[in-house]
Write a protein that holds these residues in place. Structure first.
Motif, PDB file in Angstrom:
ATOM      1  N   PRO A  36      36.385  36.682  43.312  1.00  0.00           N
ATOM      2  CA  PRO A  36      35.033  37.166  43.605  1.00  0.00           C
ATOM      3  C   PRO A  36      34.432  38.029  42.482  1.00  0.00           C
ATOM      4  CG  PRO A  36      36.485  37.550  45.475  1.00  0.00           C
ATOM      5  CD  PRO A  36      37.345  37.127  44.326  1.00  0.00           C
ATOM      6  N   TYR A  37      35.251  38.431  41.532  1.00  0.00           N
ATOM      7  CA  TYR A  37      34.787  39.293  40.439  1.00  0.00           C
ATOM      8  C   TYR A  37      34.746  38.549  39.106  1.00  0.00           C
ATOM      9  CZ  TYR A  37      35.109  42.807  43.950  1.00  0.00           C
ATOM     10  OH  TYR A  37      34.920  43.514  45.117  1.00  0.00           O
ATOM     11  N   GLY A  38      34.562  37.249  39.184  1.00  0.00           N
ATOM     12  CA  GLY A  38      34.309  36.461  37.993  1.00  0.00           C
ATOM     13  C   GLY A  38      35.511  35.834  37.321  1.00  0.00           C
ATOM     14  N   MET A  47      48.589  37.655  33.496  1.00  0.00           N
ATOM     15  CA  MET A  47      47.499  38.633  33.437  1.00  0.00           C
ATOM     16  C   MET A  47      46.944  38.667  32.021  1.00  0.00           C
ATOM     17  SD  MET A  47      46.294  40.223  36.041  1.00  0.00           S
ATOM     18  CE  MET A  47      45.583  41.830  35.886  1.00  0.00           C
ATOM     19  N   GLY A  48      46.084  37.721  31.729  1.00  0.00           N
ATOM     20  CA  GLY A  48      45.446  37.665  30.417  1.00  0.00           C
ATOM     21  C   GLY A  48      44.110  38.383  30.429  1.00  0.00           C
ATOM     22  N   ASN A  49      43.355  38.189  29.361  1.00  0.00           N
ATOM     23  CA  ASN A  49      42.065  38.847  29.166  1.00  0.00           C
ATOM     24  C   ASN A  49      41.111  38.612  30.334  1.00  0.00           C
ATOM     25  OD1 ASN A  49      39.141  38.638  27.829  1.00  0.00           O
ATOM     26  ND2 ASN A  49      40.373  40.137  26.709  1.00  0.00           N
ATOM     27  N   GLY A  50      41.028  37.375  30.819  1.00  0.00           N
ATOM     28  CA  GLY A  50      40.115  37.059  31.931  1.00  0.00           C
ATOM     29  C   GLY A  50      40.501  37.765  33.213  1.00  0.00           C
ATOM     30  N   SER A  51      41.799  37.868  33.478  1.00  0.00           N
ATOM     31  CA  SER A  51      42.271  38.572  34.680  1.00  0.00           C
ATOM     32  C   SER A  51      41.927  40.053  34.598  1.00  0.00           C
ATOM     33  CB  SER A  51      43.784  38.407  34.834  1.00  0.00           C
ATOM     34  OG  SER A  51      44.146  37.068  35.004  1.00  0.00           O
ATOM     35  N   TRP A  52      42.168  40.657  33.437  1.00  0.00           N
ATOM     36  CA  TRP A  52      41.879  42.080  33.278  1.00  0.00           C
ATOM     37  C   TRP A  52      40.380  42.360  33.349  1.00  0.00           C
ATOM     38  CZ3 TRP A  52      45.094  45.771  34.252  1.00  0.00           C
ATOM     39  CH2 TRP A  52      46.456  45.557  34.097  1.00  0.00           C
ATOM     40  N   GLY A  67      35.740  51.754  33.021  1.00  0.00           N
ATOM     41  CA  GLY A  67      35.168  51.733  31.675  1.00  0.00           C
ATOM     42  C   GLY A  67      34.555  50.383  31.344  1.00  0.00           C
ATOM     43  N   THR A  68      34.481  50.114  30.058  1.00  0.00           N
ATOM     44  CA  THR A  68      33.887  48.880  29.555  1.00  0.00           C
ATOM     45  C   THR A  68      34.705  47.680  30.001  1.00  0.00           C
ATOM     46  OG1 THR A  68      33.110  50.071  27.614  1.00  0.00           O
ATOM     47  CG2 THR A  68      33.182  47.677  27.454  1.00  0.00           C
ATOM     48  N   VAL A  69      34.017  46.633  30.437  1.00  0.00           N
ATOM     49  CA  VAL A  69      34.687  45.392  30.831  1.00  0.00           C
ATOM     50  C   VAL A  69      34.987  44.622  29.549  1.00  0.00           C
ATOM     51  CG1 VAL A  69      34.484  43.235  32.120  1.00  0.00           C
ATOM     52  CG2 VAL A  69      33.560  45.353  33.073  1.00  0.00           C
ATOM     53  N   ASP A  70      36.208  44.843  29.034  1.00  0.00           N
ATOM     54  CA  ASP A  70      36.604  44.239  27.766  1.00  0.00           C
ATOM     55  C   ASP A  70      37.898  43.433  27.861  1.00  0.00           C
ATOM     56  OD1 ASP A  70      38.456  46.273  28.066  1.00  0.00           O
ATOM     57  OD2 ASP A  70      37.842  47.378  26.277  1.00  0.00           O
ATOM     58  N   GLY A  71      38.519  43.436  29.031  1.00  0.00           N
ATOM     59  CA  GLY A  71      39.753  42.670  29.203  1.00  0.00           C
ATOM     60  C   GLY A  71      40.992  43.337  28.636  1.00  0.00           C
ATOM     61  N   VAL A  72      40.846  44.590  28.201  1.00  0.00           N
ATOM     62  CA  VAL A  72      41.974  45.329  27.636  1.00  0.00           C
ATOM     63  C   VAL A  72      42.472  46.329  28.678  1.00  0.00           C
ATOM     64  CG1 VAL A  72      42.721  46.892  25.793  1.00  0.00           C
ATOM     65  CG2 VAL A  72      41.061  45.080  25.304  1.00  0.00           C
ATOM     66  N   PRO A  73      43.739  46.228  29.083  1.00  0.00           N
ATOM     67  CA  PRO A  73      44.270  47.135  30.107  1.00  0.00           C
ATOM     68  C   PRO A  73      44.662  48.496  29.520  1.00  0.00           C
ATOM     69  CG  PRO A  73      45.959  45.578  29.483  1.00  0.00           C
ATOM     70  CD  PRO A  73      44.726  45.204  28.714  1.00  0.00           C
ATOM     71  N   GLY A  74      43.666  49.264  29.133  1.00  0.00           N
ATOM     72  CA  GLY A  74      43.922  50.580  28.552  1.00  0.00           C
ATOM     73  C   GLY A  74      44.099  51.663  29.598  1.00  0.00           C
TER      74      GLY A  74
END
Length: 115
Positions: A36-38, A47-52, A67-74
């Protein structure tokens, strides 16, 4: 009352009890929580970039400030996840470390999202 737990393709995760994430946990997360969140990628348990990115969208939509939706699990994404889970069953520290306690609570959240 009986609760029916959906499983992606018959795969059963035990992350809720072990605290160790497995492929089935990530598949359930992708299929039942992140769609539901794209998330439009494969339900492959990775758990790749799209999942994050989808997880970050979900956390931000709930007001948890990932934070920013960048796909990086910081750090900001991980602490937002822990804050969201604290509202459910997580009792551990909000420290950005995804340990066994975080994964157990996350798995229970995923189980709840399936019903």
């Amino acid at each position: 009352m009986t609760t029916t737990v959906k499983m992606w393709n018959g795969c059963r995760s035990y992350t809720w009890s072990t605290g160790t994430p497995d492929k089935c946990f990530y598949q359930d997360l992708q299929a039942f929580v992140l769609r539901p969140y794209g998330y439009t990628g494969a339900i492959d348990g990775v758990m790749g970039n799209g999942s994050w990115k989808a997880l970050q969208r979900m956390l931000n939509a709930g007001g948890w400030n990932a934070g920013t939706v960048d796909g990086v699990p910081g750090y900001q994404t991980k602490t937002a996840l822990q804050r969201m889970l604290r509202a459910h069953s997580y009792k551990g520290a909000i420290d950005g470390v995804l340990g066994a306690g975080t994964y157990k609570a996350w798995a229970n959240y995923v189980l709840g999202a399936q019903n």
